[in-house]
Design a protein around this motif. Structure first.
Motif, PDB file in Angstrom:
ATOM      1  N   HIS A 198       0.549  -1.407  -0.084  1.00 39.09           N
ATOM      2  CA  HIS A 198       0.179  -0.152  -0.107  1.00 39.09           C
ATOM      3  C   HIS A 198       0.710   1.160   0.311  1.00 39.09           C
ATOM      4  O   HIS A 198       1.708   1.453   0.827  1.00 39.09           O
ATOM      5  CB  HIS A 198      -1.024   0.234   1.185  1.00 39.09           C
ATOM      6  CG  HIS A 198      -1.820  -0.694   0.972  1.00 39.09           C
ATOM      7  ND1 HIS A 198      -3.178  -0.867   2.193  1.00 39.09           N
ATOM      8  CD2 HIS A 198      -2.921  -1.714   0.541  1.00 39.09           C
ATOM      9  CE1 HIS A 198      -3.744  -1.623   1.934  1.00 39.09           C
ATOM     10  NE2 HIS A 198      -3.234  -2.417   1.129  1.00 39.09           N
ATOM     11  N   THR A 247      -1.559   7.792   1.026  1.00 36.32           N
ATOM     12  CA  THR A 247      -1.261   9.763   0.612  1.00 36.32           C
ATOM     13  C   THR A 247      -2.342  10.285   1.450  1.00 36.32           C
ATOM     14  O   THR A 247      -2.401   9.864   2.294  1.00 36.32           O
ATOM     15  CB  THR A 247      -1.995  10.030  -0.967  1.00 36.32           C
ATOM     16  OG1 THR A 247      -3.231   9.807  -0.384  1.00 36.32           O
ATOM     17  CG2 THR A 247      -1.380   8.976  -2.117  1.00 36.32           C
ATOM     18  N   ARG A 278      -5.672   9.152   1.471  1.00 34.91           N
ATOM     19  CA  ARG A 278      -6.243   8.102   0.732  1.00 34.91           C
ATOM     20  C   ARG A 278      -5.403   6.928   1.320  1.00 34.91           C
ATOM     21  O   ARG A 278      -3.472   7.295   0.814  1.00 34.91           O
ATOM     22  CB  ARG A 278      -6.449   8.258  -0.295  1.00 34.91           C
ATOM     23  CG  ARG A 278      -5.921   8.525  -1.266  1.00 34.91           C
ATOM     24  CD  ARG A 278      -6.663   9.109  -2.646  1.00 34.91           C
ATOM     25  NE  ARG A 278      -7.859   9.956  -2.400  1.00 34.91           N
ATOM     26  CZ  ARG A 278      -8.559  11.230  -3.270  1.00 34.91           C
ATOM     27  NH1 ARG A 278      -8.444  10.191  -4.810  1.00 34.91           N
ATOM     28  NH2 ARG A 278      -9.431  11.899  -2.928  1.00 34.91           N
ATOM     29  N   THR A 279      -5.230   5.534   0.961  1.00 35.20           N
ATOM     30  CA  THR A 279      -4.180   5.126   0.768  1.00 35.20           C
ATOM     31  C   THR A 279      -4.949   4.141  -0.522  1.00 35.20           C
ATOM     32  O   THR A 279      -5.747   3.646  -1.363  1.00 35.20           O
ATOM     33  CB  THR A 279      -5.185   3.619   1.605  1.00 35.20           C
ATOM     34  OG1 THR A 279      -5.101   4.104   3.066  1.00 35.20           O
ATOM     35  CG2 THR A 279      -4.272   2.609   1.587  1.00 35.20           C
ATOM     36  N   VAL A 280      -3.722   3.943  -1.829  1.00 38.26           N
ATOM     37  CA  VAL A 280      -3.361   3.434  -2.477  1.00 38.26           C
ATOM     38  C   VAL A 280      -3.166   2.096  -2.657  1.00 38.26           C
ATOM     39  O   VAL A 280      -1.611   1.512  -2.029  1.00 38.26           O
ATOM     40  CB  VAL A 280      -2.409   3.754  -3.749  1.00 38.26           C
ATOM     41  CG1 VAL A 280      -2.618   3.280  -5.049  1.00 38.26           C
ATOM     42  CG2 VAL A 280      -2.890   5.751  -3.766  1.00 38.26           C
ATOM     43  N   HIS A 281      -3.825   0.904  -3.071  1.00 34.50           N
ATOM     44  CA  HIS A 281      -3.756  -0.249  -3.370  1.00 34.50           C
ATOM     45  C   HIS A 281      -2.728  -1.508  -4.223  1.00 34.50           C
ATOM     46  O   HIS A 281      -3.789  -1.621  -5.130  1.00 34.50           O
ATOM     47  CB  HIS A 281      -4.730  -1.546  -2.743  1.00 34.50           C
ATOM     48  CG  HIS A 281      -5.268  -1.571  -1.739  1.00 34.50           C
ATOM     49  ND1 HIS A 281      -6.184  -1.938  -0.493  1.00 34.50           N
ATOM     50  CD2 HIS A 281      -6.484   0.085  -1.239  1.00 34.50           C
ATOM     51  CE1 HIS A 281      -6.716  -1.925   0.521  1.00 34.50           C
ATOM     52  NE2 HIS A 281      -6.701  -0.349   0.454  1.00 34.50           N
ATOM     53  N   ALA A 282      -1.493  -0.499  -4.466  1.00 31.79           N
ATOM     54  CA  ALA A 282      -1.110  -0.891  -5.293  1.00 31.79           C
ATOM     55  C   ALA A 282      -0.651  -2.261  -6.393  1.00 31.79           C
ATOM     56  O   ALA A 282      -0.836  -2.663  -6.768  1.00 31.79           O
ATOM     57  CB  ALA A 282       0.211  -0.365  -5.506  1.00 31.79           C
ATOM     58  N   ASN A 335      -2.524  -6.117  -4.850  1.00 34.61           N
ATOM     59  CA  ASN A 335      -3.169  -6.212  -3.860  1.00 34.61           C
ATOM     60  C   ASN A 335      -3.724  -7.659  -3.411  1.00 34.61           C
ATOM     61  O   ASN A 335      -4.546  -8.298  -4.240  1.00 34.61           O
ATOM     62  CB  ASN A 335      -4.842  -5.587  -3.856  1.00 34.61           C
ATOM     63  CG  ASN A 335      -6.194  -4.818  -3.754  1.00 34.61           C
ATOM     64  OD1 ASN A 335      -5.408  -5.531  -2.312  1.00 34.61           O
ATOM     65  ND2 ASN A 335      -6.433  -4.686  -4.041  1.00 34.61           N
ATOM     66  N   ASN A 371      -8.440   2.945  -9.844  1.00 27.73           N
ATOM     67  CA  ASN A 371      -7.855   3.873  -9.168  1.00 27.73           C
ATOM     68  C   ASN A 371      -7.658   3.464  -7.953  1.00 27.73           C
ATOM     69  O   ASN A 371      -5.908   3.829  -7.217  1.00 27.73           O
ATOM     70  CB  ASN A 371      -8.933   5.012  -8.362  1.00 27.73           C
ATOM     71  CG  ASN A 371      -9.778   4.825  -8.302  1.00 27.73           C
ATOM     72  OD1 ASN A 371     -10.159   3.659  -7.503  1.00 27.73           O
ATOM     73  ND2 ASN A 371     -10.197   5.908  -8.056  1.00 27.73           N
ATOM     74  N   GLN A 372      -7.897   1.841  -7.856  1.00 30.26           N
ATOM     75  CA  GLN A 372      -6.926   1.621  -6.981  1.00 30.26           C
ATOM     76  C   GLN A 372      -7.349   1.775  -5.242  1.00 30.26           C
ATOM     77  O   GLN A 372      -6.493   1.515  -4.348  1.00 30.26           O
ATOM     78  CB  GLN A 372      -5.335   0.719  -7.136  1.00 30.26           C
ATOM     79  CG  GLN A 372      -5.356  -0.072  -7.879  1.00 30.26           C
ATOM     80  CD  GLN A 372      -3.943  -0.322  -8.935  1.00 30.26           C
ATOM     81  OE1 GLN A 372      -3.953   0.456 -10.330  1.00 30.26           O
ATOM     82  NE2 GLN A 372      -3.127  -0.667  -7.814  1.00 30.26           N
ATOM     83  N   LEU A 373      -7.878   2.897  -5.474  1.00 31.99           N
ATOM     84  CA  LEU A 373      -8.093   3.343  -3.810  1.00 31.99           C
ATOM     85  C   LEU A 373      -8.849   2.490  -2.611  1.00 31.99           C
ATOM     86  O   LEU A 373     -10.213   1.638  -3.633  1.00 31.99           O
ATOM     87  CB  LEU A 373      -8.648   4.383  -3.979  1.00 31.99           C
ATOM     88  CG  LEU A 373      -7.957   5.778  -4.808  1.00 31.99           C
ATOM     89  CD1 LEU A 373      -8.837   7.025  -4.944  1.00 31.99           C
ATOM     90  CD2 LEU A 373      -6.482   5.637  -4.014  1.00 31.99           C
TER      91      LEU A 373
END
Ligand SMILES: Nc1ncnc2c1ncn2[C@@H]1O[C@H](COP(=O)(O)OP(=O)(O)OP(=O)(O)O)[C@@H](O)[C@H]1O
Ligand code: NI
Length: 354
Positions: free
Chosen positions: A14, A17, A20-24, A26, A295-297
């Motif tokens: 992850h 930012t 928010r959290t980007v689940h790059a 997963n 967007n993987q959020l």
């Protein structure tokens, strides 16, 4: 069965930012066997580089929040800095798309290869954070002794007349030569696993073919495993034994290169193949898959490809996707496979109808 060289299981990486959290990455799982060349393909943003960086433990500023990465059975997720240094110095190397981000402009290419040889001999020589900027000392003490190794490495990666280039700086090399120099630096540590992140994307087609040829020669001569990241499924067909198709931080499909290219089962893989340049008429605009990469959020419910998939229904956006065994080791993470055309069965149908 032998133990895999690398085993990635349920990896989650992850990025936090400000809001928010980007689940790059997963929930990615895959193995790489000794001597195997594995391609990771997928569109931009699908999590290929973050997966690779997590394996090298270069995920910062991202965080591995779940899952495990094992190299020869050793857990990298819990490894100490010392272990990671040793692994990077002697077991795994990475090359990047843009050699200039890794090559240091103030040192000659040969000095940088020597640094890598020294790190291989003594991994503690290199502070962890210095990994991406290899040389940090201007130190010629071991030069005479290492010179022959440097020349050998340079010729191994196809740098012509290496003796004459020992004093050359990165800016005196062409793009293709710099990528070869990067490879020489990576190989100086005698890795059993080479991770190459889009190593040929910035190069023109002829040079690209040469670098791919070198990669496949190296794999044979060094018995090294390669994880080759590319968004170009054509590159995969040149050199890879097996392919992992990623999308939205997840693995959509895995199989041998032949399975993926000739009998893809996942709708995403099929869509990617339809976009291959070879499949479109010349001058015709290159096809692209419709819709946007997610967007993987936050946690994605169901299949990340569902919103762009022609076969999706309500189930695809609610449940987590089953990994379906398609036979002979091919697997697809999809709950709609019975609705998706199966190229194998179609081929049989055509034959039968003759
Ligand atoms: N430093 C970062 N901070 C926040 N998000 C990041 C960071 N690095 C990567 N990401 C996000 O992680 C996701 C996966 O990125 P990644 O670079 O792994 O994609 P990729 O498949 O390698 O794409 P490309 O083909 O463009 O290189 C993307 O949504 C990206 O925006
Ligand atoms: Ni990338």
């Amino acid at each position: 069965m032998t133990e895999p060289l690398l085993s990635v299981e349920n990896l989650h990486t992850h990025f936090e930012t400000h809001d928010r959290t980007v689940h790059a990455v997963n929930g990615v799982s895959f193995d790489i066997e000794p001597g195997e060349v594995v391609g990771i393909v997928g569109e931009s943003g699908s999590g290929k580089s973050v997966t690779a960086r997590s394996i090298m433990r270069l995920e910062e500023p991202g965080k591995i929040v779940d899952g495990s990465i094992r190299y020869r059975g050793e857990a990298l997720t819990e490894a100490t800095d010392e272990t990671i240094r040793r692994l990077r110095g002697q077991d795994m190397s990475m090359v990047f798309q843009d050699p200039m981000t890794t090559l240091n402009p103030v040192f000659t290419v040969s000095e940088q290869i020597v640094e890598s040889l020294k790190v291989h001999d003594n991994p503690d020589h290199q502070p962890l954070r210095e990994y991406l900027r290899i040389p940090f000392l201007h130190d010629r003490t071991d030069w005479a002794e290492k010179r022959d190794r440097v020349v050998e490495l340079m010729s191994e990666v196809g740098i012509p007349n290496p003796e004459e280039r020992l004093d050359a700086y990165p800016h005196e090399f062409s793009g293709g030569m710099r990528q070869r120099a990067m490879l020489a630096i990576a190989l100086a540590s005698e890795p059993d696993l080479l991770i190459a992140d889009e190593p040929t994307t910035a190069l023109d087609v002829t040079i690209q073919a040469q670098i791919l040829q070198i990669l496949s020669d190296l794999r044979a001569s060094r018995d090294m495993s390669v994880m080759l990241i590319t968004h170009d499924i054509g590159v995969v067909s040149e050199v890879c034994d097996r392919v992992i198709v990623m999308y939205g931080g997840q693995v959509m499909e895995t199989g041998t290169t032949e399975q993926i290219l000739t009998q893809p089962r996942h709708p995403y893989t099929q869509a990617l193949l339809d976009c291959m340049p070879q499949q479109t008429e010349r001058k015709e605009q290159l096809a692209t898959i419709e819709g946007q990469v997610p967007n993987q959020l936050g946690d994605i419910e169901g299949c990340p490809f569902a919103s762009r998939c022609a076969y999706a229904d309500a189930a695809c956006t609610s449940a987590s996707m089953p990994v379906c065994d398609c036979g002979d080791g091919q697997e697809a993470a999809c709950c709609a496979l019975d609705r998706v055309p199966d190229p194998t069965r179609e081929a049989v149908g055509v034959e039968g109808s003759r």
